[in-house]
Design a protein around this motif. Sequence first.
Motif, PDB file in Angstrom:
ATOM      1  N   PRO A   1       1.797  12.682 -10.735  1.00 13.84           N
ATOM      2  CA  PRO A   1       1.420  11.415 -10.329  1.00 13.84           C
ATOM      3  C   PRO A   1       2.569  10.590 -10.175  1.00 13.84           C
ATOM      4  O   PRO A   1       3.188  10.615 -11.123  1.00 13.84           O
ATOM      5  N   GLY A   2       2.733   9.746  -9.094  1.00 16.64           N
ATOM      6  CA  GLY A   2       3.754   8.714  -9.250  1.00 16.64           C
ATOM      7  C   GLY A   2       3.634   7.194  -9.207  1.00 16.64           C
ATOM      8  O   GLY A   2       3.961   6.374 -10.079  1.00 16.64           O
ATOM      9  N   ALA A   3       2.533   6.887  -8.144  1.00 16.09           N
ATOM     10  CA  ALA A   3       2.369   5.447  -7.999  1.00 16.09           C
ATOM     11  C   ALA A   3       0.957   5.474  -7.217  1.00 16.09           C
ATOM     12  O   ALA A   3       0.547   6.384  -6.679  1.00 16.09           O
ATOM     13  N   GLU A   4       0.491   4.067  -7.448  1.00 23.33           N
ATOM     14  CA  GLU A   4      -0.679   3.805  -6.485  1.00 23.33           C
ATOM     15  C   GLU A   4      -0.703   2.252  -5.864  1.00 23.33           C
ATOM     16  O   GLU A   4      -0.154   1.437  -6.651  1.00 23.33           O
ATOM     17  N   ASN A   5      -0.965   2.224  -4.771  1.00 20.43           N
ATOM     18  CA  ASN A   5      -1.235   0.961  -4.170  1.00 20.43           C
ATOM     19  C   ASN A   5      -2.716   0.875  -3.732  1.00 20.43           C
ATOM     20  O   ASN A   5      -3.320   1.918  -3.197  1.00 20.43           O
ATOM     21  N   ILE A   6      -3.428  -0.362  -3.929  1.00 17.15           N
ATOM     22  CA  ILE A   6      -4.776  -0.392  -3.224  1.00 17.15           C
ATOM     23  C   ILE A   6      -4.778  -1.571  -2.510  1.00 17.15           C
ATOM     24  O   ILE A   6      -4.018  -2.473  -2.999  1.00 17.15           O
ATOM     25  N   ALA A   7      -5.984  -2.001  -1.932  1.00 18.37           N
ATOM     26  CA  ALA A   7      -5.969  -2.887  -0.871  1.00 18.37           C
ATOM     27  C   ALA A   7      -7.465  -3.192  -0.408  1.00 18.37           C
ATOM     28  O   ALA A   7      -8.203  -2.271  -0.656  1.00 18.37           O
ATOM     29  N   LYS A   8      -7.866  -4.453  -0.163  1.00 21.52           N
ATOM     30  CA  LYS A   8      -9.350  -4.684   0.189  1.00 21.52           C
ATOM     31  C   LYS A   8      -9.329  -5.777   1.167  1.00 21.52           C
ATOM     32  O   LYS A   8      -8.805  -6.666   1.054  1.00 21.52           O
ATOM     33  N   GLY A   9     -10.147  -5.266   2.089  1.00 25.97           N
ATOM     34  CA  GLY A   9     -10.353  -6.289   3.193  1.00 25.97           C
ATOM     35  C   GLY A   9      -9.771  -6.000   4.591  1.00 25.97           C
ATOM     36  O   GLY A   9     -10.147  -6.643   5.824  1.00 25.97           O
ATOM     37  N   ALA A  10      -8.693  -5.349   4.731  1.00 23.47           N
ATOM     38  CA  ALA A  10      -7.819  -5.145   5.899  1.00 23.47           C
ATOM     39  C   ALA A  10      -8.871  -4.151   6.656  1.00 23.47           C
ATOM     40  O   ALA A  10      -9.331  -3.045   6.215  1.00 23.47           O
ATOM     41  N   THR A  11      -8.841  -4.389   8.060  1.00 19.33           N
ATOM     42  CA  THR A  11      -9.566  -3.387   8.860  1.00 19.33           C
ATOM     43  C   THR A  11      -9.049  -2.586   9.885  1.00 19.33           C
ATOM     44  O   THR A  11      -9.706  -1.925  10.761  1.00 19.33           O
ATOM     45  N   SER A  12      -7.758  -2.292   9.566  1.00 20.71           N
ATOM     46  CA  SER A  12      -6.794  -1.335  10.223  1.00 20.71           C
ATOM     47  C   SER A  12      -5.411  -0.839   9.545  1.00 20.71           C
ATOM     48  O   SER A  12      -5.176  -1.805   8.454  1.00 20.71           O
ATOM     49  N   ALA A  13      -5.117   0.020   9.911  1.00 22.07           N
ATOM     50  CA  ALA A  13      -3.772   0.625   9.133  1.00 22.07           C
ATOM     51  C   ALA A  13      -2.784  -0.178   9.199  1.00 22.07           C
ATOM     52  O   ALA A  13      -2.139  -0.617   8.544  1.00 22.07           O
ATOM     53  N   SER A  14      -2.707  -0.839  10.404  1.00 21.41           N
ATOM     54  CA  SER A  14      -1.395  -1.630  10.716  1.00 21.41           C
ATOM     55  C   SER A  14      -1.454  -2.970   9.892  1.00 21.41           C
ATOM     56  O   SER A  14      -0.377  -3.352   9.202  1.00 21.41           O
ATOM     57  N   GLN A  15      -2.665  -3.627   9.515  1.00 15.62           N
ATOM     58  CA  GLN A  15      -2.935  -4.767   9.044  1.00 15.62           C
ATOM     59  C   GLN A  15      -2.788  -4.514   7.457  1.00 15.62           C
ATOM     60  O   GLN A  15      -2.134  -5.214   6.826  1.00 15.62           O
ATOM     61  N   VAL A  16      -3.396  -3.352   6.878  1.00 17.10           N
ATOM     62  CA  VAL A  16      -2.821  -3.184   5.392  1.00 17.10           C
ATOM     63  C   VAL A  16      -1.753  -2.954   5.188  1.00 17.10           C
ATOM     64  O   VAL A  16      -1.115  -3.279   3.895  1.00 17.10           O
ATOM     65  N   MET A  17      -0.963  -2.096   6.032  1.00 17.13           N
ATOM     66  CA  MET A  17       0.368  -1.814   5.930  1.00 17.13           C
ATOM     67  C   MET A  17       1.429  -3.075   5.693  1.00 17.13           C
ATOM     68  O   MET A  17       2.285  -3.369   5.016  1.00 17.13           O
ATOM     69  N   ASP A  18       1.101  -3.996   6.934  1.00 19.28           N
ATOM     70  CA  ASP A  18       1.544  -5.097   6.610  1.00 19.28           C
ATOM     71  C   ASP A  18       1.214  -6.148   5.467  1.00 19.28           C
ATOM     72  O   ASP A  18       2.406  -6.743   4.767  1.00 19.28           O
ATOM     73  N   MET A  19       0.236  -5.985   4.908  1.00 21.36           N
ATOM     74  CA  MET A  19      -0.196  -6.712   3.683  1.00 21.36           C
ATOM     75  C   MET A  19       0.688  -5.973   2.628  1.00 21.36           C
ATOM     76  O   MET A  19       1.203  -6.789   1.738  1.00 21.36           O
ATOM     77  N   TRP A  20       0.636  -4.755   2.303  1.00 18.84           N
ATOM     78  CA  TRP A  20       1.659  -3.890   1.598  1.00 18.84           C
ATOM     79  C   TRP A  20       3.122  -4.316   1.613  1.00 18.84           C
ATOM     80  O   TRP A  20       3.694  -4.333   0.469  1.00 18.84           O
ATOM     81  N   MET A  21       3.703  -4.305   2.724  1.00 12.97           N
ATOM     82  CA  MET A  21       4.954  -4.514   2.814  1.00 12.97           C
ATOM     83  C   MET A  21       5.550  -5.866   2.726  1.00 12.97           C
ATOM     84  O   MET A  21       6.728  -6.315   2.576  1.00 12.97           O
ATOM     85  N   HIS A  22       4.482  -6.976   2.554  1.00  7.53           N
ATOM     86  CA  HIS A  22       4.767  -8.278   2.132  1.00  7.53           C
ATOM     87  C   HIS A  22       4.593  -8.627   0.776  1.00  7.53           C
ATOM     88  O   HIS A  22       4.530  -9.657   0.425  1.00  7.53           O
TER      89      HIS A  22
END
Length: 209
Positions: A155-176
């Motif tokens: 195992p290396g790392a984990e990202n989680i998120a809640k509330g984004a309703t599309s792949a592009s939206q959650v990726m934008d959140m993670w990348m910011h």
Amino acid sequence: MWLHGSPTVTTLGSATPGPAGPGGGRAETGGPLAKSPVTPSSSPAPSSSAAPSTSDSPTPTPSSEAPPTSSSPPPSSPKPSPKAEVDTSLAGQIVSLVNDQRADAGCDPVTEEPHLDTAAQKHSDDMSDRDYFSHDTPEGTQFDKRIRAAGYSKPGAENIAKGATSASQVMDMWMHSSGHRANILNCSLTKLGVGVAKAGWYWTQDFGY
């Protein structure tokens, strides 16, 4: 919309939530195991992207025209050229978007790994079913143990998120968010599994070496 992560195994679950973001969200960051701790970003910026839509190419309709009546054999209809299978699932979209970002950063692409997919999906489902948002389960099981339990030994790392309703939206959140971005652009992480539970929109990225 929420993001969450923890820098290392020793500090899992101890990250402090950041200030409220647009829409009342909050963010924390995640980082790789056996690496330097990652500093949480103070202000992830969720995108307003709409939920992804899927479209399938229509099946070609056979011609209803009668064959020619000349003595020469009728021309054969050209067969459609085979098309490459494209994974349009949300998990597949995430992997593709991750690799786009890694290519821009000079990293090799990650490969989707089924054991990591299992770990990520189980965690997203568990957060959704039991209404919590953390790398640690209510019983205190941390992400590295969950990944190993799914059959992946590095195992290396984990990202989680809640509330984004599309792949592009959650990726934008993670990348910011600096910590999430650091995981995505960590060239030493080579495997990725993705899970999403649409009931509450819980997202998990599990990375491996």
